[in-house]
Every structure is written in structure tokens, then in C-alpha cells.
Design an enzyme around this catalytic site. Sequence first.
Site, PDB file in Angstrom:
ATOM      1  CE  LYS A  27     -17.592  20.237   4.680  1.00 51.38           C
ATOM      2  NZ  LYS A  27     -16.564  20.641   4.016  1.00 51.38           N
TER       3      LYS A  27
ATOM      4  CD  GLU B 236      -6.411  30.588  -1.408  1.00 53.81           C
ATOM      5  OE1 GLU B 236      -5.612  30.294  -0.678  1.00 53.81           O
ATOM      6  OE2 GLU B 236      -7.426  30.266  -1.364  1.00 53.81           O
TER       7      GLU B 236
ATOM      8  NE  ARG C 281      -4.385  34.004   3.504  1.00 50.08           N
ATOM      9  CZ  ARG C 281      -5.178  33.005   4.276  1.00 50.08           C
ATOM     10  NH1 ARG C 281      -4.817  31.785   4.182  1.00 50.08           N
ATOM     11  NH2 ARG C 281      -5.796  33.410   5.094  1.00 50.08           N
TER      12      ARG C 281
HETATM   13  C1  LIG Z   1      -7.922  31.592   1.964  1.00 48.06           C
HETATM   14  C2  LIG Z   1      -9.251  30.847   1.644  1.00 48.06           C
HETATM   15  N1  LIG Z   1      -9.191  30.039   0.471  1.00 48.06           N
HETATM   16  C3  LIG Z   1     -10.514  29.428   0.191  1.00 48.06           C
HETATM   17  C4  LIG Z   1     -11.505  29.501   1.196  1.00 48.06           C
HETATM   18  C5  LIG Z   1     -12.846  28.964   0.858  1.00 48.06           C
HETATM   19  N2  LIG Z   1     -13.121  27.581   1.560  1.00 48.06           N
HETATM   20  C6  LIG Z   1     -14.023  27.913   2.739  1.00 48.06           C
HETATM   21  S1  LIG Z   1     -14.321  26.721   3.845  1.00 48.06           S
HETATM   22  C7  LIG Z   1     -13.153  25.696   2.751  1.00 48.06           C
HETATM   23  C8  LIG Z   1     -12.762  24.166   3.139  1.00 48.06           C
HETATM   24  C9  LIG Z   1     -12.376  24.160   4.431  1.00 48.06           C
HETATM   25  O1  LIG Z   1     -11.987  22.737   4.751  1.00 48.06           O
HETATM   26  P1  LIG Z   1     -11.970  22.313   6.148  1.00 48.06           P
HETATM   27  O2  LIG Z   1     -10.970  23.202   6.790  1.00 48.06           O
HETATM   28  O3  LIG Z   1     -11.702  20.837   6.242  1.00 48.06           O
HETATM   29  O4  LIG Z   1     -13.328  22.565   7.005  1.00 48.06           O
HETATM   30  P2  LIG Z   1     -14.807  21.692   6.759  1.00 48.06           P
HETATM   31  O5  LIG Z   1     -15.574  22.318   5.841  1.00 48.06           O
HETATM   32  O6  LIG Z   1     -14.255  20.275   6.377  1.00 48.06           O
HETATM   33  O7  LIG Z   1     -15.335  21.501   8.165  1.00 48.06           O
HETATM   34  C10 LIG Z   1     -12.618  26.470   1.737  1.00 48.06           C
HETATM   35  C11 LIG Z   1     -11.798  26.035   0.613  1.00 48.06           C
HETATM   36  C12 LIG Z   1     -11.516  30.524   2.309  1.00 48.06           C
HETATM   37  N3  LIG Z   1     -12.254  30.273   3.181  1.00 48.06           N
HETATM   38  N4  LIG Z   1     -10.222  31.079   2.651  1.00 48.06           N
HETATM   39 MG   LIG Z   2     -12.649  19.184   6.320  1.00 45.33          MG
END
Ligand SMILES: Cc1ncc(C[n+]2csc(CCOP(=O)(O)OP(=O)(O)O)c2C)c(N)n1
Ligand SMILES: [Mg+2]
Length: 627
Positions: free
Chosen positions: A279, A364, A392
Site C-alpha cells: 500500500k 459492523e 451495515r
Molecule cells: C462497510 C464499510 N465499512 C468501513 C469502510 C471504511 N473503509 C474504507 S476503505 C477501508 C479499508 C479497506 O481495506 P482493503 O479492502 O484492504 O483496501 P486497501 O485500502 O488496503 O487497498 C475501510 C475500512 C467502508 N468503506 N465500508
Molecule cells: Mg488492504
Amino acid sequence: MLSDINSPQDLKNLNVSQLNTLAKEIREFLIENLSVTGGHLAPNLGVVELTLALHYIFDSPKDKLIWDVGHQAYVHKMLTGRMERFHTLRQYKGLCGYPKCSESEHDVWETGHSSTSLSAAMGMAIARDLKGERSKVVAIIGDGALTGGMAFEAMNHMGHEKRDVTVILNDNEMSIAPNVGALHNYLGKLRTNDGYKRVKEEVESLLKKVPAVGGTMAKLAERLKDGLKYLMVSGILFEELGFTYLGPVDGHDLPTLMEALRQAAYTKGPVLVHVITKKGKGYTPAEADSDVFHGVGTYKIESGEVLKTEGPPSYTSIFARTIEKLAETDQRIVAITAAMPGGTGLSRFASKYPERFFDVGIAEQHATTMAAGIATQGLKPVFAVYSTFLQRGYDQLVHDVCRQNLNVLFAIDRAGLVGADGETHQGVFDIAYMRSLPNMTIMMPKDENELQHMLYTALQYNDGPIAVRYPRGNGEGVELDTEYKQLPIGKAEILRPGSHVAILAFGNMVPTAQKAADTLAMEGITPMVVNVRYAKPLDEELLFTLARDGYTVITLEEGAVQGGFGSAVLECYAQAGYHDMVVELMGIPDYYVEHGSVKEQRAEVGLTPENVAQKVRSLWPARRQRA
Ligand SMILES: Cc1ncc(C[n+]2csc(CCOP(=O)(O)OP(=O)(O)O)c2C)c(N)n1
Ligand SMILES: [Mg+2]
Ligand SMILES: CC(=O)[C@@H](O)[C@H](O)COP(=O)(O)O
């Protein structure tokens, strides 16, 4: 090179060296542009080669590329003809920060909330097969998003259906913060087979201590080691769910990536390609702190210094310091987040009270019901969650928390319009979706000082579930009391006595109402201004007094009009027989408010001081205006 790419087709003629050059140019473009616009830099820097490989091997939009969360789709947008709009990223009427079907035929699924991509992919694959079409369906999901329950529901079904679907697991070991959970640990073992070697050695040393009983133990040891190898090295978890597991592959090595995707494209049934990425790849500050650079404001490219917006403490920081302070003496307090420790302000609580802090991943639903479970045992769970993400966990809120009348405190952050994240993240439905629930109490403070009193009040409240909602961003710059006050439940606060018209302002709309009243005062128009404090229960005593004294009422909330606080006031008057009461509702109209600044969004939906002043003028008795 980059400027020559107007569609993914233009990639197909490039060789690996040219693609690597393109990757370098894409990174430079992202770092340059996002230093001005802000946005999700680290996630997108991590998927440059992956996105190039996807568009090289698959044939979008005939083949469907479905981005989970969608915050990492900037490179996809750059390769699908939207380069020249990037200076408008996440700005009013500009490029959306998430996939948006109206922007391009290559955006086939809109996201913003996590863990939906696999279900959407399953749906598209079923439709493809029913229509007799031959296209590929590819979901790209991060290791964080894979902790969302929906993803497992979909994988379970994919394995059952055995249809041709490709899942690309973009594993960078990060959610926003470092990823959590047993699945994360499992992926770690898949990432580094050394785990197998280490465990194998541990098993061997353990077995050496066990007294040998003939050849039995030796055979057992061998079987145990083979079992471990099979379990840990071959993606067995996914294989047992019916997937062909490919990987792990280096997500920054184009030839390897392309070969893996090619193999996936030709494999029948569900395929999971485990891609290992970094990342923030290619920008040292983002690699070093991908939490900060997950969703970043403007920054200095050379130093990576993120430019802080000056101003009063944020509502989030006031929540954080209040909960930490109260947790010093109140041992019942247990703090919960669903993968948002930073965004909700709980990171410091986590280090101060690690035994009373839980990050459950992007889960959630689980967080809400787990909080209910904790409450049944007499503790006081505080689930800090963005308004939009609590959606959610709605059935869990209804079925597990409210119906059982359990003492859960929902600290609902990003309540109201949120700005750049736009329509998928607006925190404008929670008043409506909570108000209809028996046993629910809903509060919102007029400023950051009142937030601390509301949190204190909510923590002392032991008569069921209670929600304290507060907006994204800075407070009003008011002085903070040093002593917490217990507020009477269900009682509003009259801020300005007045006549003829009463503005009932909820939460962060109070400053807007006050500004309107300041303007009107100069015109000799003096409406009452009320800090409502509660959307449930209503201050019926005040409402009926206003009715009896002949007031016209304006309700003002940064939430959906349908089912919101204003609707509650209307229902209250109707049910009490005040059928001639004039009530004007001001709030979010019946549509999804797109990205832009909060100021621009409020102007669009009519929630500015001038809009409120205009409404009061229109209701003010004509004779008084002439005088
Ligand atoms: C239901 C929900 N909860 C929380 C979030 C906040 N959120 C956005 S991106 C993220 C992390 C995503 O991690 P990953 O899928 O590994 O993607 P990366 O950013 O590492 O590429 C979170 C918790 C969201 N978008 N949707
Ligand atoms: Mg990730
Ligand atoms: C992609 C996503 O859902 C989060 O990164 C979200 O954008 C965070 O919002 P805040 O910037 O309000 O914390």
C-alpha cells in the site's frame, strides 16, 4: 506514454517494458495530482501494476471489473479516458472518488461501502449465464474488505454455484489501519511460506519431547507435517470453499501478474488470485504510513508533510478525549470499532485500554451484536461508527440491541453531510433509520462542548440503547467546560426566545439557525431558536406549548426529511390533534447528495443561513414585516 492511453485497448500493444514505464508515469501523476486534490493515494499507488494487468488481460467493459470499496479505482479511471478530469477529483460536479457508472461504461458497479464486490460479481455471472453470454466477471477485493461478512456469504455461494468468476484478492496487509483478524493471520501464512517451515520445526521439536511409541509417533509426525503443509501452503481455505487458489503472486511484477490473470481467465469455476501488494508503493511517505495516506488531504510532495486544516478541535477528537477520560473511572466502558480506529479517534483509547478496545475488522454487523452481547453482562459498550457504515448493522441494531433494550452507546461519527466522499458516505439516513425503533434514544449536540455532556449523559443512561451523533470536521470553536453535565433526557434548550416562528434546529444545524436569526434581527424579525438536542424522544411539552401559543414551526436537520426529526414533529402534532399546526421541514431532499464540499452540498439542498432566513420571512406575519 500515459497521454497516449485513451482506452484500455491502447494497452494491448505495449510490451512489458513500456507497461513498466507507464506504471512509473501513473505513479508520478497520482502523487502530483493528489497533492493538490487529496484523495485515496496509498490504495491507488498499491494497485498500479494490478490495474494495468487487469486491463491488459481482460477486455473491459465486455469483461466486468468490479472494484470493492472502489477507493482504489483512480488508476482504472485514468486508463479509461478520464485523465483530463483528475484535477476535479472528489470536487463538486467533478470526478467521483469511487466508480460511477454515469462517468464511464468501464464502471460497471458503484461502490463506496466495503465487501459488496463478490455479491455483485455473483449476480453478474448468473445474469451472464442466463443470457448465454460469454464474458469474464472479475471482482477486485482488498484484504480489509475480505473481513466483511458479505464477502464470505458471496464466497460460500460462489463455491456452491461453481460458475466462472474471478476474485482478485489485493493483499497489502492493511485495512485503513493494519488489518486484523484470524483471516489476516492466515493470509500472512500464505504470503510467507516460512510460516510453514517455522511451524514444521516447532512440531518436530514438540514431537521429539513425546516418548516414542514404536513407529506410531513417527508416522503421526509425518502426517501432521503433511497436513500442515497442505493446510498452510496451498490456500486450502479457499480451495475448500470451491475456489481454485492461484498465488500468492507479486502484485508489482507485471509478467507474473499477467500470467496469473491469464491462467485465471482460462480456469473454469470460481478462481481466487492472491496478489501481494504494498500500500503506497512508490511514494516513501505513503509506504511508511499508509494509514495517514489512505485517505489524505493536500500534502507537500517532497517531504510528505500533510497540510493540516487549521481550526477548532474536531468533534471526533472531543469524542476521543471524553471517552478516554470517562474510561479512567468507569470500568464498564468497552470501545469497539469496525476497522476505523483512526477515523473514529479510538487509536489512543486502544493503547491506553487495550483490554477494553476491540477492532473487529470491517464487520459492523458483528460489532453491533457483539456490543449487545457485552451489554447483557452489565458493561457499557461504545460502538464508534460512521453514520453511513452503521447502515451495515441495521438488523442487528433492530433485532439484537433495540428489541432487547440493551445499554449500547452508538457514537455516530460523520453524521450529516460529509463532503468529498459523496453519496455513498453521506451520514443523512441514521435519524430516519433509528427513529422508528422502539427503545432508541437519539441525541445530537449543538457544538463540541455539548458533545462531551451528551457523551457523559449517554454513559450514565442505563435505560436502553442511545445514539450520540456528531458531524465530520471541526467543532464551533466554543470553550469546553471542565465539568461534565448530565442533560435531562428528551428536553430541548431554548436558545433565543422569540415570537410567531420557532426554528427547531437539530445538532449541527443550530449554528445555521443562529446565523439566520442574527440576519433577521436586523430586519426586526425575531423567531425563537431552539436547540432540539433529541430527535427521540421529542420534547413534547415544548411542542405543545408552541402549538398552544400559536407558533409556526420550522424543523431544521442535516438529515433526510423523509422519516427524520421533522417528520417526527409532524407525527407528534397530528397524533395529538393539532391539525392546524403549520410545520415546515428543512432537511435533505429525496435524493443522494453527490461529492463536493459540505458548504456546496448545503447550498444545493437549501440548508444555509440564508435559506433558513428566507423561510422565516415567508412565514412571518405580513403586518409585522411592513412596520
Ligand atoms: C462497510 C464499510 N465499512 C468501513 C469502510 C471504511 N473503509 C474504507 S476503505 C477501508 C479499508 C479497506 O481495506 P482493503 O479492502 O484492504 O483496501 P486497501 O485500502 O488496503 O487497498 C475501510 C475500512 C467502508 N468503506 N465500508
Ligand atoms: Mg488492504
Ligand atoms: C474509503 C472509505 O470509506 C474511507 O476511507 C472514508 O473515505 C474515510 O472517510 P473520512 O475521511 O471521513 O475518515
